[in-house]
Design an enzyme around this catalytic site. Structure first.
Site, PDB file in Angstrom:
ATOM      1  CG  ASP A 213      60.393  38.778  14.846  1.00  0.00           C
ATOM      2  OD1 ASP A 213      59.285  39.275  15.104  1.00  0.00           O
ATOM      3  OD2 ASP A 213      60.590  37.557  14.747  1.00  0.00           O
ATOM      4  CD  GLU A 281      58.019  40.716  18.704  1.00  0.00           C
ATOM      5  OE1 GLU A 281      56.808  40.495  18.687  1.00  0.00           O
ATOM      6  OE2 GLU A 281      58.837  40.147  17.944  1.00  0.00           O
TER       7      GLU A 281
END
Length: 550
Positions: A213, A281
């Site tokens: 993330d 990401e």
């Protein structure tokens, strides 16, 4: 352990390149399958439904966070990186899930949230107490300006200042997201080592890799310099909605610092020991693809990076897709992209782009023909539209903050629908944490299984088509161009050449076939073949797929 010993077999004996071109199915655990009737999906529920995922022909699953958490951001605020939150089950349940997935031929990626923790994490509970405890420097602390205001102008993605005052230390701490999600200090070597140990814990438990993330948020500017303003004409709201002033800054200093690359190299070295892979990401409105190229270049950083360009509100016209692909060729030629149309953070693409059923089929085929790896979001194979969630049913703090201009992320997070005749679509026997969309029930898995014309079967055929042609999974992309509403390109690998054309329009269109001897393939995907005049005549939303014959 035998499992661990197997994972440490020299990579030459296994496909160390398995991630390249893989199709990854994203599971949002709260909404996939509830096994105990409490209205919240869990790990055993995922294990129960994995045969459906395997039947799609995908290579791997990506499971969104299931770690211990106060759930202020639904698991993206972690209070214990090495344990399962009781609402999702236990570590033993996770082991069952991994074993089930591997038995079905699925690799398992889990979502690691390393840029920040929950304020309930033991590290932060200690850190906030004083300036001289063992964890004092594990988070990003800074003194106020002389007038008591925050150290600089950095903003939170979730709205407002990125700084929160802590009375115990008489200092501010950094939070790029919710105030309950303090940012870890990656300038502290002990923090990096502890986070690497977290990854090692799950690798030892059998996972095949990670979705990381917000990887460009790991490291902040140590000098805490202000971000410059961004002129209105340069604002490109991708990582935050246009109504959020976060998009008004050029985020030069609060993220994407050069020191981040050193940590990513450490992380890749650990992954290599296990033949594991990671998709990172990258969240950035201005330099997203450039950062993607930097973070995936060579063989010592990220294997692949998640791209936002096809997650935006902009309908992907032939010209737009060509622009994106050309930009990737320019800034990320040595890298590898992971494409997605939908995920747990954006409205489902069928609604976002206002797609007809025919258009949804065409775009799903296109996705399987693009260069890069692919992520499918749960329910995408059913062409689920965005669910309407009433304000009183909202759970997402992001939506509550900016309602009604921005309704948050709950509309794409409603429960998966399995059986239309069962309570809550077969998701749960209890009251679901978000309401099941009535518009979804007639698209349930069991309904589509019984309908040979359903889009579910189209997705299976599209995934199988990709897996049957190495050029589509791992090859290069060449001769990219447009002809009116038609996007066309050639995928190549070794001696294999596949010509792909897509009429991204509700109107018929035509173009000339490229020179050479081509044989039509993909008939079960609605692929058109060349007419006797040597041209392609494509119907609305129709692909044309051909293989070069020597």
């Amino acid at each position: 352990m035998n499992q661990q010993a197997d994972r440490l077999v020299p990579s030459a004996t296994r496909d160390s390149d398995w991630w390249r071109g893989a199709v990854i199915y994203q599971i949002y655990p709260r909404s996939f399958q509830d096994s105990n009737g409490d209205g919240i999906g869990d790990l055993l529920g995922i294990a129960q439904r994995l045969p459906h995922v395997a039947s799609l022909g995908v290579d791997a699953i990506w499971i969104s966070p299931f770690f211990k958490s106060p759930m202020k951001d639904f698991g993206y605020d972690v209070s214990d990186y090495c344990d399962v939150d009781p609402m999702f089950g236990t570590l033993a349940d996770f082991d069952i899930l991994v074993q089930t997935a591997h038995r079905l031929g699925l690799k398992v990626l889990i979502d690691l949230v390393l840029s920040h923790s929950s304020e309930d994490h033991q590290w932060f509970r200690e850190s906030r107490q004083s300036k001289d405890n063992a964890y004092a420097n594990w988070y990003v602390w800074a003194d106020a300006k002389p007038d008591g205001t925050p150290p600089n102008n950095w903003l939170s993605i979730f709205g407002g200042s990125a700084w929160q005052w802590e009375p115990s230390r008489c200092q501010y701490y950094l939070h790029n997201f919710l105030t309950e999600q303090p940012d870890l200090n990656f300038h502290e070597p002990e923090v990096q080592e502890s986070l690497l140990n977290t990854a090692r814990f799950w690798l030892d438990r059998g996972v095949d890799g990670f979705r990381l993330d917000t990887i460009n948020f790991y490291v902040h500017d140590a000098q805490l310099r202000d971000n410059p303003a961004l002129p209105p004409e340069k604002r490109n709201p991708i990582t935050a909605p246009a109504v959020n002033p976060y998009t008004w800054q050029n985020h030069l200093y609060d993220k994407t610092q050069p020191e981040n690359l050193a940590f990513l190299r450490k992380f890749r070295a650990l992954l290599n020991q296990y033949n594991a892979a990671a998709v990172g990401e990258v969240g950035d409105d201005q330099r997203g693809l450039e950062i993607l190229g930097e973070y995936t270049a060579g063989d010592d950083l990220m294997h692949m990076s998640y791209a936002f360009e096809l997650l935006s509100d902009k309908v992907p016209t032939p010209d737009y897709i060509t622009e994106v692909m050309n930009k990737i060729a320019e800034v990320a030629a040595d890298g590898w992209v992971c494409w997605a149309f939908s995920n747990h953070d954006v409205p489902r693409h069928v609604s976002r782009w206002k797609l007809s059923d025919g258009a949804a089929r065409c775009f799903s085929t296109l996705l399987m023909c693009l260069r890069g790896s692919v992520c499918l979001y749960q329910g995408e194979e059913l062409a689920l539209p965005e669910a309407e969630v009433a304000f009183e049913d909202l759970q997402d703090p992001y939506g509550k903050r900016f309602w009604p201009a921005f309704k948050g992320r709950d509309g794409c997070r409603t429960p998966m629908v399995w059986e239309p005749g069962h309570q809550n679509g077969g998701f749960s026997q209890g009251h679901p944490w978000l309401p099941v969309s009535h518009d979804h029930l007639n698209r349930a898995v069991s309904t589509q299984e019984q309908d040979p014309a359903a889009i579910l079967h189209h997705y299976r055929r599209a995934v199988a088509f990709r897996r049957a042609h190495t050029a589509l999974a791992k090859g290069d992309i060449r001769d990219l161009g447009t002809e009116g509403s038609i996007l066309h390109f050639v995928r190549t690998h070794g001696d294999e050449r596949i010509f792909c054309a897509f009429n991204l329009s509700p109107d018929p269109a035509s173009m000339a076939m490229p020179e050479g001897n081509w044989r039509q393939i993909g008939a079960d995907l609605g692929s058109a073949g060349a007419a006797p005049d040597g041209n392609l005549h494509l119907g609305p939303w129709q692909p044309a797929l051909s293989v070069r014959v020597p």
